[in-house]
Write an enzyme that holds these catalytic residues in place. Sequence first.
Site, PDB file in Angstrom:
ATOM      1  N   HIS A  90      33.404  38.243  42.237  1.00 60.37           N
ATOM      2  CA  HIS A  90      34.071  36.954  42.460  1.00 60.37           C
ATOM      3  C   HIS A  90      33.782  36.386  43.853  1.00 60.37           C
ATOM      4  CE1 HIS A  90      37.135  38.346  45.338  1.00 60.37           C
ATOM      5  NE2 HIS A  90      36.920  39.519  44.734  1.00 60.37           N
ATOM      6  N   ASN A  91      33.519  35.101  43.889  1.00 54.13           N
ATOM      7  CA  ASN A  91      33.306  34.350  45.145  1.00 54.13           C
ATOM      8  C   ASN A  91      32.095  34.791  45.954  1.00 54.13           C
ATOM      9  OD1 ASN A  91      36.548  34.540  44.772  1.00 54.13           O
ATOM     10  ND2 ASN A  91      35.931  32.507  45.447  1.00 54.13           N
TER      11      ASN A  91
END
Length: 225
Positions: free
Chosen positions: A151-152
């Site tokens: 994520h991210n």
Amino acid sequence: MIEDGISSKNSDKTRILIIGGGAQAKYAVDTFTLRGIEVCAVMNLYDSDELDWPATYSCPVLPVNPSLNNALMSNPTHAIACMPKGLEKVEWLTIAKKAGLKPISAIHPSAVIAQTANIGEAVIINANAVIQPFASIGNGVMIHAGCIVEHNAIVEDYATLAPGARMAGWSQVGRGATVFTGANLIPSVKVGNESIVAAGATVINDVPDRVLVAGVPAELKKQLD
Ligand SMILES: CC(C)(COP(=O)(O)OP(=O)(O)OC[C@H]1O[C@@H](n2cnc3c(N)ncnc32)[C@H](O)[C@@H]1OP(=O)(O)O)[C@@H](O)C(=O)NCCC(=O)NCCS
């Protein structure tokens, strides 16, 4: 929806020109074939004993031609540049766009891509790669089989993740950088532009631009010219 540059309703009219001829071209042809999208030609940039491999997929191999004149005779609608060097990808995609071809990505059907991930143009994502929510993949990126982009995390333009490389949340790989087979990035670390992370390394600190790091934990091995 897979962000590959075409919609499913148009996929039957899509005809792809592959610019390359090496491993990345093989991945792309295989992916398009699996997805039922027609590859109308492979323009081969390399001298190779394997010149005839696209025949296995029933598509012709064309000699290199920077004007794309011969390739355009096979009526492509889209193009993808398949080669290791980011700068070459930029050049070929520019030529293809000027010739009226749209960039397209080759995303393997078994890749898992979160809806909130942002995927750039003309990327190659191979089998069993996982791109998690809010991750960002830049233009012309090559993601090999079994990679995990958490994520991210951010993979900047023309970077490469070799097989099984893993990026933890919020980590970053700079423009044109390469993370080789099975290497790991812990959360929030950044690998600099055009740097190389050797196979099996674990990156626990930021890596500057244009260096090679290796080992667990990864240490500076050399500057790259
Ligand atoms: C990084 C790599 C390309 C070597 O690059 P190189 O520029 O030829 O590096 P060198 O061989 O000059 O090695 C430089 C130093 O890094 C070390 N090193 C290189 N690769 C290493 C690795 N994977 N793990 C630990 N140390 C490594 C060398 O031992 C040397 O250390 P020293 O200076 O202390 O003696 C190579 O080792 C590697 O990781 N290859 C993996 C390729 C891959 O995954 N390909 C998949 C494509 S699909």
